[in-house]
Design a protein around this motif. Structure first.
Motif, PDB file in Angstrom:
ATOM      1  N   THR A  97       0.920  -1.165   0.084  1.00 39.29           N
ATOM      2  CA  THR A  97       0.152  -0.188   0.048  1.00 39.29           C
ATOM      3  C   THR A  97       1.239   1.138  -0.108  1.00 39.29           C
ATOM      4  OG1 THR A  97      -0.011   0.109   2.207  1.00 39.29           O
ATOM      5  CG2 THR A  97      -1.748  -1.038   1.376  1.00 39.29           C
ATOM      6  N   ASP A  98       0.352   2.345  -0.437  1.00 35.80           N
ATOM      7  CA  ASP A  98       1.194   3.753  -0.403  1.00 35.80           C
ATOM      8  C   ASP A  98       1.509   4.026   0.927  1.00 35.80           C
ATOM      9  OD1 ASP A  98       0.826   4.012  -3.032  1.00 35.80           O
ATOM     10  OD2 ASP A  98      -1.092   5.088  -3.055  1.00 35.80           O
ATOM     11  N   THR A  99       0.655   3.717   1.946  1.00 40.61           N
ATOM     12  CA  THR A  99       0.860   4.113   3.298  1.00 40.61           C
ATOM     13  C   THR A  99       2.066   3.382   3.721  1.00 40.61           C
ATOM     14  OG1 THR A  99      -1.351   4.461   4.014  1.00 40.61           O
ATOM     15  CG2 THR A  99       0.128   3.984   5.689  1.00 40.61           C
ATOM     16  N   ILE A 100       2.126   1.960   3.477  1.00 41.47           N
ATOM     17  CA  ILE A 100       3.395   1.135   3.701  1.00 41.47           C
ATOM     18  C   ILE A 100       4.708   1.777   3.325  1.00 41.47           C
ATOM     19  CG2 ILE A 100       4.447  -1.011   4.019  1.00 41.47           C
ATOM     20  CD1 ILE A 100       1.445  -2.186   4.348  1.00 41.47           C
ATOM     21  N   ILE A 127      12.729  -0.159  -2.625  1.00 45.65           N
ATOM     22  CA  ILE A 127      11.609  -0.082  -2.033  1.00 45.65           C
ATOM     23  C   ILE A 127      10.881  -0.081  -3.353  1.00 45.65           C
ATOM     24  CG2 ILE A 127       9.778   1.303  -0.959  1.00 45.65           C
ATOM     25  CD1 ILE A 127      11.788   2.672   0.814  1.00 45.65           C
ATOM     26  N   ILE A 128       9.875  -1.428  -3.516  1.00 43.22           N
ATOM     27  CA  ILE A 128       9.159  -1.734  -4.626  1.00 43.22           C
ATOM     28  C   ILE A 128       7.628  -1.741  -4.161  1.00 43.22           C
ATOM     29  CG2 ILE A 128       8.941  -3.101  -6.589  1.00 43.22           C
ATOM     30  CD1 ILE A 128      12.041  -4.041  -5.666  1.00 43.22           C
ATOM     31  N   LYS A 129       6.628  -1.008  -5.150  1.00 42.88           N
ATOM     32  CA  LYS A 129       5.470  -1.294  -5.053  1.00 42.88           C
ATOM     33  C   LYS A 129       5.007  -2.563  -5.614  1.00 42.88           C
ATOM     34  CE  LYS A 129       1.409   0.369  -3.868  1.00 42.88           C
ATOM     35  NZ  LYS A 129       0.381   1.249  -4.451  1.00 42.88           N
ATOM     36  N   GLU A 135       9.463   0.865  -8.793  1.00 44.03           N
ATOM     37  CA  GLU A 135      10.425   1.163  -7.711  1.00 44.03           C
ATOM     38  C   GLU A 135      10.307   2.728  -7.061  1.00 44.03           C
ATOM     39  OE1 GLU A 135      15.281   1.502  -6.751  1.00 44.03           O
ATOM     40  OE2 GLU A 135      14.689   1.028  -8.742  1.00 44.03           O
ATOM     41  N   ILE A 136      10.221   2.559  -5.908  1.00 49.22           N
ATOM     42  CA  ILE A 136      10.029   4.158  -5.200  1.00 49.22           C
ATOM     43  C   ILE A 136      11.245   4.813  -4.775  1.00 49.22           C
ATOM     44  CG2 ILE A 136       8.906   5.384  -3.326  1.00 49.22           C
ATOM     45  CD1 ILE A 136       7.011   3.698  -5.304  1.00 49.22           C
TER      46      ILE A 136
END
Length: 231
Positions: free
Chosen positions: A176-179, A195-197, A203-204
Motif C-alpha cells: 500500500t502507499d501508506t506502507i 522499495i518496490i510497490k 520502484e519508489i
C-alpha cells in the motif's frame, strides 16, 4: 502409486513454503493447468499432500502431510495453515516465483532459512527475512510488507540490515502507499535498500533527490540482472 522424482521435488518445494495454490505449481514447474491439477489430485489421494479451501472466494491451497515429508526425506516438518499469515504466505510464493523468473536467481524461503540457522546452531539472532534471492554475485534479502510494523521494530530491522555485511541488498515489496511511506521514512537513504510497490513492481525513489533522467525501470532492472547471470 508410482511417485516420480518431480513429485518429490514438488513436495519438498511446497513444504518449503508451507502452502501453495495449483497456479503456483503450474508456474513454478512450467506445467499446463490440467497437468498441475491432475498431479496434485494424485498426490492428495495418495496422502502426500492435503488440500484445504480456506476462503470461498479464494483458490484452495495444498500443504504437505507427514507422509509427504517422509517420502520426500525432508527434515523440515510439515506446517498447517495459519489464518493470521495466510494472505502473506500466499503472496510470498507469488513473489518468489516472479523474482526467480525475472532474475534467474534462486529463492530460499524463510522456513528453509530458519531451518539452516537451527542446523548450524546459530539460533535466531538477528532478523530473518521473508526470503533470500540468491544471485551469482550477491545475496538479496526480500521483505513483503502488507501491514504496518511499529516504528521501533522497523528501526531495529533496518539497523540490522545496514550492519549485516553478508546481505548485499534489501528489497522491500510494499502493498500500500501508506506502507511505502513508512518504509521510505525508516530507510531514509538509498544504496542497500530498494522499495518496490507490489504488485505493480514500481520502484519508489527514497529521499528528496529526484530520479536522474534516463533512470531504468524495474522491468529493465530485472532484465539486466537476469541477463548478467547468463554471462
Amino acid at each position: 502409486m508410482l511417485i516420480t522424482d518431480r513429485d518429490l521435488v514438488i513436495i519438498r518445494w511446497i513444504n518449503s513454503h508451507r502452502l501453495v495454490t495449483a497456479e503456483h505449481v503450474k508456474k513454478k514447474f512450467l506445467m499446463s493447468r490440467q497437468s498441475a491439477y491432475r498431479r496434485l489430485k494424485i498426490l492428495v489421494e495418495a496422502g502426500y499432500l492435503a488440500y484445504e479451501r480456506i476462503f470461498i472466494s479464494k483458490p484452495g491451497v495444498y500443504r504437505v502431510t507427514q507422509k509427504g515429508v517422509a517420502v520426500s526425506e525432508d527434515d523440515l516438518p510439515p506446517k498447517g495453515v495459519c489464518l493470521g499469515t495466510y494472505h502473506h504466505d500466499i503472496e510470498i510464493v507469488t513473489l518468489a516465483i516472479n523474482l526467480e523468473e525475472r532474475t534467474g536467481g534462486k529463492w530460499v524461503p524463510e522456513r528453509r532459512i530458519r531451518q539452516e540457522l537451527g542446523l548450524k546452531g546459530v539460533g535466531q539472532a538477528g532478523h530473518v527475512p521473508d526470503g533470500f534471492l540468491l544471485l551469482p554475485d550477491k545475496r538479496v534479502a526480500v521483505e513483503m510488507e502488507q501491514t504496518k510494523k511499529g516504528d521501533a521494530r522497523m528501526a531495529k530491522i533496518i539497523s540490522y540490515y545496514k550492519n549485516e555485511p553478508t546481505i548485499a541488498e534489501v528489497w522491500y515489496f510494499c502493498c500500500t502507499d501508506t506502507i511505502v511511506k513508512r518504509v521510505s521514512k525508516a530507510v531514509s537513504e538509498t544504496g542497500k535498500f530498494k522499495i518496490i510497490k507490489w504488485p505493480e513492481m514500481t520502484e519508489i525513489q527514497v529521499g528528496p533527490v529526484q530520479k536522474p533522467e534516463g533512470q531504468i525501470s524495474m522491468d529493465q532492472f530485472f532484465w539486466g540482472v537476469k541477463n548478467a547471470n547468463r554471462l
